[in-house]
Design a protein around this motif. Structure first.
Motif, short mmCIF file in Angstrom:
data_model
loop_
_atom_site.label_atom_id
_atom_site.label_comp_id
_atom_site.label_asym_id
_atom_site.label_seq_id
_atom_site.Cartn_x
_atom_site.Cartn_y
_atom_site.Cartn_z
N LEU A 114 16.04 -66.49 -43.57
CA LEU A 114 14.62 -66.14 -43.60
C LEU A 114 14.35 -64.81 -42.92
CD1 LEU A 114 12.99 -69.63 -42.90
CD2 LEU A 114 12.89 -68.32 -45.04
N SER A 115 15.04 -64.57 -41.81
CA SER A 115 14.87 -63.30 -41.12
C SER A 115 15.30 -62.12 -41.99
CB SER A 115 15.68 -63.31 -39.82
OG SER A 115 15.60 -62.06 -39.17
N HIS A 116 16.43 -62.26 -42.65
CA HIS A 116 16.90 -61.19 -43.53
C HIS A 116 15.95 -60.99 -44.71
CE1 HIS A 116 20.88 -59.91 -42.03
NE2 HIS A 116 20.89 -61.09 -41.45
N GLU A 117 15.45 -62.08 -45.26
CA GLU A 117 14.52 -61.96 -46.39
C GLU A 117 13.24 -61.25 -45.96
OE1 GLU A 117 14.73 -62.80 -49.64
OE2 GLU A 117 16.80 -63.49 -49.48
N LEU A 118 12.74 -61.57 -44.77
CA LEU A 118 11.54 -60.90 -44.27
C LEU A 118 11.79 -59.42 -44.05
CD1 LEU A 118 8.72 -60.65 -43.08
CD2 LEU A 118 9.61 -61.60 -40.93
N CYS A 119 12.91 -59.09 -43.42
CA CYS A 119 13.20 -57.67 -43.15
C CYS A 119 13.36 -56.88 -44.45
CB CYS A 119 14.46 -57.56 -42.30
SG CYS A 119 14.23 -58.12 -40.60
N THR A 120 14.00 -57.47 -45.44
CA THR A 120 14.16 -56.79 -46.73
C THR A 120 12.80 -56.57 -47.39
OG1 THR A 120 16.35 -57.78 -47.05
CG2 THR A 120 15.22 -56.95 -49.02
N LEU A 121 11.96 -57.59 -47.33
CA LEU A 121 10.62 -57.47 -47.91
C LEU A 121 9.81 -56.40 -47.19
CD1 LEU A 121 9.01 -58.86 -50.16
CD2 LEU A 121 8.13 -60.45 -48.44
N ALA A 122 9.88 -56.39 -45.86
CA ALA A 122 9.12 -55.41 -45.08
C ALA A 122 9.63 -54.00 -45.31
CB ALA A 122 9.20 -55.77 -43.59
N ALA A 123 10.93 -53.86 -45.57
CA ALA A 123 11.49 -52.53 -45.83
C ALA A 123 10.96 -51.97 -47.15
CB ALA A 123 13.01 -52.61 -45.87
N ARG A 124 10.66 -52.87 -48.09
CA ARG A 124 10.18 -52.42 -49.40
C ARG A 124 8.66 -52.32 -49.47
NH1 ARG A 124 14.06 -56.60 -52.63
NH2 ARG A 124 15.93 -55.30 -52.77
N ASP A 125 7.98 -53.16 -48.73
CA ASP A 125 6.52 -53.26 -48.85
C ASP A 125 5.85 -53.18 -47.48
OD1 ASP A 125 3.88 -53.91 -49.33
OD2 ASP A 125 4.34 -55.51 -50.75
N ALA B 158 3.03 -53.85 -46.54
CA ALA B 158 2.10 -54.95 -46.25
C ALA B 158 2.72 -55.99 -45.34
CB ALA B 158 1.65 -55.61 -47.56
N TYR B 159 4.05 -56.07 -45.34
CA TYR B 159 4.73 -57.08 -44.53
C TYR B 159 5.21 -56.54 -43.18
CZ TYR B 159 4.53 -59.73 -48.80
OH TYR B 159 4.07 -60.40 -49.92
N ARG B 160 5.06 -55.24 -42.97
CA ARG B 160 5.52 -54.67 -41.70
C ARG B 160 4.64 -55.07 -40.54
NH1 ARG B 160 7.00 -48.78 -44.25
NH2 ARG B 160 8.44 -49.64 -45.82
N SER B 161 3.42 -55.49 -40.83
CA SER B 161 2.57 -56.00 -39.75
C SER B 161 3.20 -57.23 -39.12
CB SER B 161 1.17 -56.33 -40.28
OG SER B 161 1.23 -57.34 -41.27
N ILE B 162 3.92 -58.03 -39.91
CA ILE B 162 4.57 -59.23 -39.40
C ILE B 162 5.75 -58.85 -38.51
CG2 ILE B 162 5.74 -61.37 -40.01
CD1 ILE B 162 4.29 -61.29 -42.70
N THR B 163 6.61 -57.97 -39.00
CA THR B 163 7.78 -57.58 -38.21
C THR B 163 7.36 -56.80 -36.97
OG1 THR B 163 8.09 -55.66 -39.66
CG2 THR B 163 9.38 -57.62 -40.16
N SER B 164 6.33 -55.98 -37.09
CA SER B 164 5.86 -55.22 -35.93
C SER B 164 5.30 -56.14 -34.86
CB SER B 164 4.80 -54.20 -36.35
OG SER B 164 5.35 -53.22 -37.19
N ALA B 165 4.52 -57.14 -35.27
CA ALA B 165 3.97 -58.10 -34.30
C ALA B 165 5.09 -58.89 -33.65
CB ALA B 165 2.99 -59.04 -35.00
#
Length: 199
Positions: free
Chosen positions: A116-127, A129-136
């Motif tokens: 799940l962590s890898h999937e989130l990071c990959t998604l945030a790298a592309r979009d 909109a999801y970097r707010s999650i990784t940044s938080a």
């Protein structure tokens, strides 16, 4: 993908099952863990959650909305666990031991969380909109560490925790736990690395 708000819940009206939205989010994470974001669909999530396919659009505006809510829950769960671990220590040595335990035991409790962590990071790298999650997620980790270490050391430890955890999880050969102890010792040996709060 459009920018979406976390935990939004897209439709007006009165749900007849107040726990259904939570079940859908949990189901979404399970599906992602099995088949990845690319293989996740409303149909698969609905089947996993045991809800009618039509219920998906009641709670979420689209797949982006559902993914954002699901990954927000995942990141929050990991951050809560991190903060609890760091909140239990009251000395510099105990803080170092807690960081070691986080790497060896806590960050990704099982392969599901690693995926799940890898999937989130990959998604945030592309979009974005999801970097707010990784940044938080990163902000919360650093804030917990800064109760015991100066900000620069906290940033280094945060990067070490994630990076070394991934290295250990993906290496085909078993890694010596002592390398974790050595890495933490080297970073925290910097002059001024400990804050007044842990002295």
């Amino acid at each position: 993908m459009p920018t979406v708000s976390p935990e939004s819940g897209s439709r007006r009206g009165r749900p007849n099952d107040p726990e259904r939205r939570d079940r859908i989010i949990d189901a979404c994470l399970e599906v992602i863990a099995r088949v990845g974001v690319a293989g996740t669909s409303h149909r698969k999530v609905a089947a996993e959650a045991g809800v009618p396919l039509g219920a998906m659009t009641y709670y979420f505006a689209g797949m982006s909305d559902l993914l954002h809510a699901s990954f927000t829950r995942f990141a929050t769960t990991i951050s809560d666990r991190f903060e609890r671990r760091m909140a239990t220590v009251d000395s510099e040595d105990a803080a170092k031991a807690a960081v070691i335990a986080i790497i060896l035991d806590d960050v990704f409790g099982d392969n599901r969380e690693l995926v799940l962590s890898h999937e989130l990071c990959t998604l945030a790298a592309r979009d974005p909109a999801y970097r707010s999650i990784t940044s938080a997620w990163m902000r919360r980790s650093r804030a917990a560490l800064e109760h015991h270490f100066d900000p620069e050391t906290a940033r280094m430890l945060d990067a070490l925790i994630e990076g070394l955890t991934i290295h250990r999880a993906l290496d085909a050969e078993a890694r010596d736990p002592r390398e974790v102890e050595e890495a933490v010792a080297r970073i925290t040996a910097r002059p001024g690395s400990a804050t007044r709060r842990s002295r």
